[in-house]
Design an enzyme around this catalytic site. Structure first.
Site, PDB file in Angstrom:
ATOM      1  N   ARG A 234      -5.527  -4.971  -2.287  1.00 47.98           N
ATOM      2  CA  ARG A 234      -5.093  -5.295  -3.646  1.00 47.98           C
ATOM      3  C   ARG A 234      -3.616  -5.665  -3.592  1.00 47.98           C
ATOM      4  NH1 ARG A 234      -9.556  -5.989  -4.627  1.00 47.98           N
ATOM      5  NH2 ARG A 234     -10.907  -5.045  -6.205  1.00 47.98           N
ATOM      6  N   ASP A 258      -4.543 -12.087   1.314  1.00 48.17           N
ATOM      7  CA  ASP A 258      -5.673 -12.588   0.528  1.00 48.17           C
ATOM      8  C   ASP A 258      -5.499 -12.165  -0.928  1.00 48.17           C
ATOM      9  OD1 ASP A 258      -8.203 -13.900   0.285  1.00 48.17           O
ATOM     10  OD2 ASP A 258      -9.155 -11.945   0.080  1.00 48.17           O
ATOM     11  N   GLU A 263      -1.605 -12.651  -8.586  1.00 48.76           N
ATOM     12  CA  GLU A 263      -2.827 -13.448  -8.449  1.00 48.76           C
ATOM     13  C   GLU A 263      -3.671 -13.569  -9.725  1.00 48.76           C
ATOM     14  OE1 GLU A 263      -4.968 -11.255  -5.401  1.00 48.76           O
ATOM     15  OE2 GLU A 263      -6.417 -10.621  -6.890  1.00 48.76           O
ATOM     16  N   HIS A 295      -8.013 -14.517  -2.715  1.00 46.75           N
ATOM     17  CA  HIS A 295      -9.006 -13.450  -2.901  1.00 46.75           C
ATOM     18  C   HIS A 295     -10.407 -13.917  -2.486  1.00 46.75           C
ATOM     19  CE1 HIS A 295      -9.254  -9.422  -5.082  1.00 46.75           C
ATOM     20  NE2 HIS A 295     -10.321  -9.536  -4.306  1.00 46.75           N
TER      21      HIS A 295
HETATM   22  P1  NAI Z   1     -13.583   2.561   0.690  1.00 46.62           P
HETATM   23  O1  NAI Z   1     -13.561   3.405  -0.546  1.00 46.62           O
HETATM   24  O2  NAI Z   1     -14.796   2.569   1.572  1.00 46.62           O
HETATM   25  O3  NAI Z   1     -12.317   2.929   1.593  1.00 46.62           O
HETATM   26  C1  NAI Z   1     -11.021   3.133   1.100  1.00 46.62           C
HETATM   27  C2  NAI Z   1     -10.317   4.102   2.030  1.00 46.62           C
HETATM   28  O4  NAI Z   1      -8.953   4.209   1.623  1.00 46.62           O
HETATM   29  C3  NAI Z   1     -10.931   5.518   1.975  1.00 46.62           C
HETATM   30  O5  NAI Z   1     -11.233   5.970   3.274  1.00 46.62           O
HETATM   31  C4  NAI Z   1      -9.817   6.335   1.321  1.00 46.62           C
HETATM   32  O6  NAI Z   1      -9.783   7.693   1.778  1.00 46.62           O
HETATM   33  C5  NAI Z   1      -8.587   5.571   1.785  1.00 46.62           C
HETATM   34  N1  NAI Z   1      -7.378   5.924   1.076  1.00 46.62           N
HETATM   35  C6  NAI Z   1      -7.234   6.337  -0.218  1.00 46.62           C
HETATM   36  N2  NAI Z   1      -5.941   6.607  -0.464  1.00 46.62           N
HETATM   37  C7  NAI Z   1      -5.246   6.353   0.671  1.00 46.62           C
HETATM   38  C8  NAI Z   1      -3.871   6.442   1.028  1.00 46.62           C
HETATM   39  N3  NAI Z   1      -2.949   6.858   0.164  1.00 46.62           N
HETATM   40  N4  NAI Z   1      -3.515   6.107   2.297  1.00 46.62           N
HETATM   41  C9  NAI Z   1      -4.447   5.692   3.186  1.00 46.62           C
HETATM   42  N5  NAI Z   1      -5.766   5.601   2.896  1.00 46.62           N
HETATM   43  C10 NAI Z   1      -6.153   5.922   1.646  1.00 46.62           C
HETATM   44  O7  NAI Z   1     -13.254   1.083   0.192  1.00 46.62           O
HETATM   45  P2  NAI Z   1     -13.581  -0.284   0.935  1.00 46.62           P
HETATM   46  O8  NAI Z   1     -14.946  -0.750   0.555  1.00 46.62           O
HETATM   47  O9  NAI Z   1     -13.240  -0.167   2.367  1.00 46.62           O
HETATM   48  O10 NAI Z   1     -12.550  -1.260   0.203  1.00 46.62           O
HETATM   49  C11 NAI Z   1     -11.142  -1.095   0.344  1.00 46.62           C
HETATM   50  C12 NAI Z   1     -10.438  -1.985  -0.660  1.00 46.62           C
HETATM   51  O11 NAI Z   1     -10.647  -3.353  -0.301  1.00 46.62           O
HETATM   52  C13 NAI Z   1     -10.984  -1.894  -2.100  1.00 46.62           C
HETATM   53  O12 NAI Z   1     -10.368  -0.830  -2.802  1.00 46.62           O
HETATM   54  C14 NAI Z   1     -10.606  -3.216  -2.678  1.00 46.62           C
HETATM   55  O13 NAI Z   1      -9.336  -3.071  -3.289  1.00 46.62           O
HETATM   56  C15 NAI Z   1     -10.471  -4.136  -1.464  1.00 46.62           C
HETATM   57  N6  NAI Z   1     -11.458  -5.226  -1.450  1.00 46.62           N
HETATM   58  C16 NAI Z   1     -11.015  -6.519  -1.316  1.00 46.62           C
HETATM   59  C17 NAI Z   1     -11.914  -7.580  -1.275  1.00 46.62           C
HETATM   60  C18 NAI Z   1     -11.465  -8.986  -1.095  1.00 46.62           C
HETATM   61  O14 NAI Z   1     -12.246  -9.921  -1.375  1.00 46.62           O
HETATM   62  N7  NAI Z   1     -10.260  -9.244  -0.629  1.00 46.62           N
HETATM   63  C19 NAI Z   1     -13.353  -7.344  -1.429  1.00 46.62           C
HETATM   64  C20 NAI Z   1     -13.718  -5.946  -1.475  1.00 46.62           C
HETATM   65  C21 NAI Z   1     -12.787  -4.940  -1.512  1.00 46.62           C
END
Ligand code: NAI
Length: 328
Positions: A234, A258, A263, A295
């Site tokens: 994000r 990305d 954005e 994105h």
């Molecule tokens: P997820 O929920 O599986 O993993 C997120 C991880 O971040 C978790 O392991 C969590 O413990 C960790 N986390 C939380 N707070 C933290 C901190 N302060 N320091 C370090 N780690 C921390 O989520 P997923 O599916 O891996 O997605 C991650 C992010 O990717 C989403 O939140 C979304 O913002 C972004 N995303 C971007 C896309 C794109 O098209 N560019 C598409 C899908 C998701």
């Protein structure tokens, strides 16, 4: 159940229409408008709405959706930082998302950005198109035997760890929870240690109050000189003005984004005829080793099919009153 799909493009309609036949009780209406306070009233007569990452789903939007009788907000994405979930609960609007449609889609794009900015692929492509076959200014570094620092090792971060390991990189990671499935080849470290040791830093944690601007001048200063920074998570994880300051200090070997703070008004729109007067993105694009995409990390055929199916399955769960792990 009638669902109004906001901000739909041709590819959204194609992927949803392709699996709609399996959900005969669902009727979909599409609108090109994004979901925000003014467009929320379009949902009059619908049971549910479907929004996306750039939708503005705060109190005003939710109030209007509630007044229209909408009971269900379907997000066709993983992140939900753009939704006031507490207020939605107060109004009795159920919010559901698609948490893990294709982590590899995003992780592979993160590596594509890392490689593109490191090896100056966009610059090289444009040069060759102009019959300029010189190499000056295109030199990158090997990733092999370098250290990749992955911040957030959930679904996408874990996929990125596997990709970096496949490149022969040493993989270190920081997360508030450790992912046991990665422990054979990933070393968990503190954020400070990750910043100090990594040659490539890739962000994969969600945007929350605790992670907003985690990459700012203070943290940039602790990074290695020549570090490559990639953000596919994000935009607001990175403070853009400080990133520009870091680039001007020659801190980065490359930056691949990305997502970026500005954005929201750009995402998936053609603004090529406009003069973007106050854009810091334009400033970022002026640097030779910065690559920005709009994105598109999620944008693969497999991911769109999975998003469509899970979104409609979420709608069915809501229709049948079932609880779901996709509830926000
Ligand atoms: P997820 O929920 O599986 O993993 C997120 C991880 O971040 C978790 O392991 C969590 O413990 C960790 N986390 C939380 N707070 C933290 C901190 N302060 N320091 C370090 N780690 C921390 O989520 P997923 O599916 O891996 O997605 C991650 C992010 O990717 C989403 O939140 C979304 O913002 C972004 N995303 C971007 C896309 C794109 O098209 N560019 C598409 C899908 C998701």
């Amino acid at each position: 159940m009638k669902i109004l799909f906001y901000d739909t493009k041709s590819y959204d309609r194609e992927s949803f229409d392709a699996c709609l036949a399996d959900f005969p009780t669902i009727e979909i209406e599409y609108t090109p408008h994004d979901l925000e306070p003014r467009s929320a009233s379009l949902a009059e007569g619908c049971d549910a709405v479907c929004g996306f990452v750039s939708s503005d789903i705060g109190e005003r939007t939710l109030d209007r959706l509630h007044a229209c009788g909408v009971k269900l907000l379907l997000l066709r994405c993983a992140g939900y930082n753009n939704v006031d979930t507490t207020y939605a609960k107060q109004l009795g609007i159920r919010v559901m998302r698609v948490p893990g449609y294709s982590p590899e889609a995003v992780a592979e794009h993160a590596m594509a950005l890392a490689l593109s900015c490191n090896r100056r692929i966009c610059k090289a492509y444009n040069r060759v198109r102009e019959n300029d076959f010189s190499l000056a200014g295109l030199m990158g570094v090997n990733f092999y035997q370098k250290t990749a620092g992955i911040i957030g090792t959930g679904k996408i971060g874990a996929a990125m760890c596997r990709i970096c390991s496949g490149f022969g990189m040493k993989v270190i990671a920081h997360d508030v929870y450790q992912n046991d499935s990665l422990k054979e080849f990933v070393e968990y470290v503190t954020l400070e240690e990750l910043l100090a040791r990594s040659d490539l830093i890739s962000l994969h944690c969600p945007l929350m109050d605790s992670t907003r601007h985690m990459i700012r001048l203070e943290t940039i200063r602790r990074m290695k000189d020549g570090v490559i920074l990639v953000n596919t998570s994000r935009g607001a994880l990175v403070k853009t003005d400080d990133l520009i300051e870091g680039i001007r200090m020659h801190k980065f070997g490359g930056v691949g984004l990305d997502v970026y703070e500005e954005e929201t008004n750009n995402v998936f729109e053609d603004r090529s005829d406009e003069i973007l007067e106050h854009s810091v993105t334009a400033r970022l694009l002026s640097f030779p080793h910065v690559v920005i995409t709009s994105h598109q990390g999620f944008f693969t055929r497999e991911a769109l099919q999975a998003i469509a199916r899970t979104t409609l399955e979420n709608a069915m769960d809501a229709l049948e009153g079932k609880s779901s792990e996709n509830d926000v």
